[in-house]
Design an enzyme around this catalytic site. Structure first.
Site, PDB file in Angstrom:
ATOM      1  CE  LYS A 206      47.093  43.482  31.201  1.00  0.00           C
ATOM      2  NZ  LYS A 206      46.218  42.560  31.924  1.00  0.00           N
TER       3      LYS A 206
ATOM      4  CE  LYS B  38      45.115  46.860  31.992  1.00  0.00           C
ATOM      5  NZ  LYS B  38      44.596  45.631  32.524  1.00  0.00           N
TER       6      LYS B  38
HETATM    7  C1  PBG Z   1      44.998  41.245  34.670  1.00  0.00           C
HETATM    8  C2  PBG Z   1      44.704  42.690  34.729  1.00  0.00           C
HETATM    9  C3  PBG Z   1      45.515  43.695  35.256  1.00  0.00           C
HETATM   10  C4  PBG Z   1      44.813  44.894  35.123  1.00  0.00           C
HETATM   11  C5  PBG Z   1      43.616  44.605  34.521  1.00  0.00           C
HETATM   12  N1  PBG Z   1      43.562  43.231  34.266  1.00  0.00           N
HETATM   13  C6  PBG Z   1      46.791  43.608  35.970  1.00  0.00           C
HETATM   14  C7  PBG Z   1      47.981  43.095  35.285  1.00  0.00           C
HETATM   15  O1  PBG Z   1      47.968  42.787  34.084  1.00  0.00           O
HETATM   16  O2  PBG Z   1      48.984  42.954  35.967  1.00  0.00           O
HETATM   17  C8  PBG Z   1      45.317  46.227  35.542  1.00  0.00           C
HETATM   18  C9  PBG Z   1      44.292  47.288  35.638  1.00  0.00           C
HETATM   19  C10 PBG Z   1      44.737  48.510  36.323  1.00  0.00           C
HETATM   20  O3  PBG Z   1      45.916  48.691  36.671  1.00  0.00           O
HETATM   21  O4  PBG Z   1      43.868  49.367  36.540  1.00  0.00           O
HETATM   22  N2  PBG Z   1      43.843  40.485  34.939  1.00  0.00           N
END
Ligand code: PBG
Length: 340
Positions: free
Chosen positions: A202, A254
Site C-alpha cells: 500500500k 493499492k
Molecule cells: C485507510 C484507507 C485509505 C483508503 C482505504 N483505506 C486511506 C489512506 O490510506 O489514506 C483509501 C481508499 C481510496 O482512496 O479509495 N484506512
C-alpha cells in the site's frame, strides 16, 4: 511502375482480430461480478445519505441505506462488500473502532444478520477513521505513529469485528507485524474462520484524496512513515513474504492502475489470492473525464477493471462494483460484450 516489394514474409497477428467471433475465441481474460467488491461508507447518526462530492455517485450511507445497497450488490453477485465506518466522535486512540456499539461494528453485525453468508462481509481494519489526528495508528509522546502500541489496538479491533460477524478483515494500516498480531488474537479467541485480506503493498498515494472526504478524515500531514514510497518496487515482494508468513489469506495491492507493475510482480510471486484496489482518485478521474465527454465512461470503466485481471488480480475493490455487476445481471449491451 513496378510494385515496391515488401521485406520477407509478414507474420500476421491481425488474423486473430479479424472478427468479433475470432476475438472472442482467443480472449484471455474476462470480468465476473464475483471479482468485484464495492467499498461502502456508513455514517453514524445519519438520517439521510450524504453524497461524496469528489466522487460523484458515491455516498455515505445511513444504516438503512447501507443494508439496502449491500443487499442489492449481493443480489447482483458481487464478491463481497468492504465496509468503512464514519463515526460521530473521534479521539486519540480511536475508541469507536473497538466499541461493539461503534458505527462500523454495529453495521457489520447488521449486515451479517441481514445477509448471513450470502456474500463476503469485509471490514476495514484501521484506526484512521476513528482517530482525531487521522493517523492509522496511535501516537507516541513525540507525535509519531507507534507501531507496537497500534498492534495492540488492531488486535482489539479485529476481535470486535469478528464478533460482529465480519467474514474477512482488511488490515490497511501498514504497521509492521500487523497480520501476525491480528491472526494470533483471532485464533486465541477461537475465531479460526475469520480470514485476513492483507493490504500488502500500500503506497503513500495522492490518489487517496477523495477518500479523505468520503470518511471525513481529520488527517493533517501524510502517511509516509508507514505507507510505501511510490518510487519503490522492491518493498512489495518483501511485504508479500512477510504477510504470507504471518498468515494472510489474501493480499492486496493499492492503488490500482498506477501500480499495475507492482500488482503483476505480487501476483506472480504470491501463493495466496491477490486483490487490487481501484482507489477514490482513480474513480474521480474517470468520472471527471467522462462528465466532460472526453472518454466513453462505461468502456473506460470495464477496460480499467479488466486490466487488473490481466495483471493477475482475482478480486478488485472498486467503487464501480455494484453498478457493473448490475450491467452483467441485465445482460451487457452489445458494445460492451467484449469484456465478458
Ligand atoms: C485507510 C484507507 C485509505 C483508503 C482505504 N483505506 C486511506 C489512506 O490510506 O489514506 C483509501 C481508499 C481510496 O482512496 O479509495 N484506512
Amino acid at each position: 511502375m513496378t510494385q515496391p516489394t515488401l521485406p520477407g514474409p509478414i507474420d500476421r497477428p491481425r488474423r486473430l482480430r479479424s472478427s468479433a467471433a475470432m476475438r472472442s475465441l482467443v480472449r484471455e481474460h474476462a470480468l465476473r461480478p464475483a471479482d468485484l467488491v464495492p467499498p461502502m461508507f456508513v455514517r453514524e447518526g445519519a438520517s439521510e445519505n450524504k453524497p461524496v462530492t469528489s466522487m460523484p455517485g458515491v455516498e455515505q450511507d445511513t444504516m438503512d441505506s447501507l443494508v439496502r445497497a449491500a443487499t442489492e450488490a449481493a443480489e447482483r453477485g458481487v464478491g463481497g462488500v468492504m465496509l468503512f465506518g464514519v463515526p460521530e466522535h473521534k479521539d486519540a486512540v480511536g475508541s469507536g473502532a473497538t466499541d461493539p456499539d461503534g458505527i462500523l461494528n454495529r453495521a457489520l453485525a447488521r449486515l451479517r444478520a441481514e445477509l448471513g453468508d450470502q456474500t463476503v462481509i469485509m471490514a476495514d481494519l484501521c484506526l484512521d477513521e476513528f482517530t482525531d489526528h487521522g493517523h492509522c495508528g496511535v501516537l507516541d509522546a513525540d507525535g509519531r505513529v507507534d507501531n507496537d502500541a497500534t498492534l495492540l489496538r488492531y488486535r482489539e479491533m479485529a476481535l470486535a469485528q469478528a464478533e460482529a460477524g465480519a467474514h474477512l478483515l482488511g488490515p490497511s494500516g501498514m504497521m509492521d507485524g500487523q497480520i501476525a498480531a491480528i491472526r494470533d488474537a483471532l485464533d486465541a479467541a477461537g475465531h479460526l474462520e475469520t480470514a485476513l485480506f492483507a493490504y500488502t503493498a500500500k503506497y503513500a498515494s495522492a490518489f487517496y484524496g477523495p477518500f479523505r472526504e468520503a470518511v471525513d478524515s481529520s488527517l493533517q500531514g501524510d502517511r509516509r512513515t508507514y505507507q510505501q514510497d511510490p518510487a519503490n518496487g522492491r518493498e512489495a515482494p518483501r511485504e508479500l513474504e512477510l504477510d504470507v508468513a504471518e498468515g494472510a489469506d489474501l493480499v492486496m495491492v493499492k492503488p490500482g492502475l498506477p501500480y499495475l507493475d507492482v500488482l503483476k510482480d505480487v501476483a506472480a510471486a504470491s501463493p495466496v489470492p491477490v486483490g487490487a484496489y481501484q482507489v477514490s482518485g482513480e474513480y474521480a478521474m474517470i468520472e471527471a473525464a467522462a462528465a466532460n465527454g472526453w472518454i466513453d465512461r462505461d468502456r473506460t470503466v470495464l477496460e480499467s477493471l479488466l486490466a487488473f485481471r490481466r495483471a493477475g488480480a482475482s478480486s478488485v475493490l472498486t467503487y464501480y462494483a455494484s453498478e457493473v455487476a448490475g450491467w452483467f445481471q441485465q445482460g451487457l449491451p452489445p458494445h460492451l460484450r467484449e469484456f465478458t
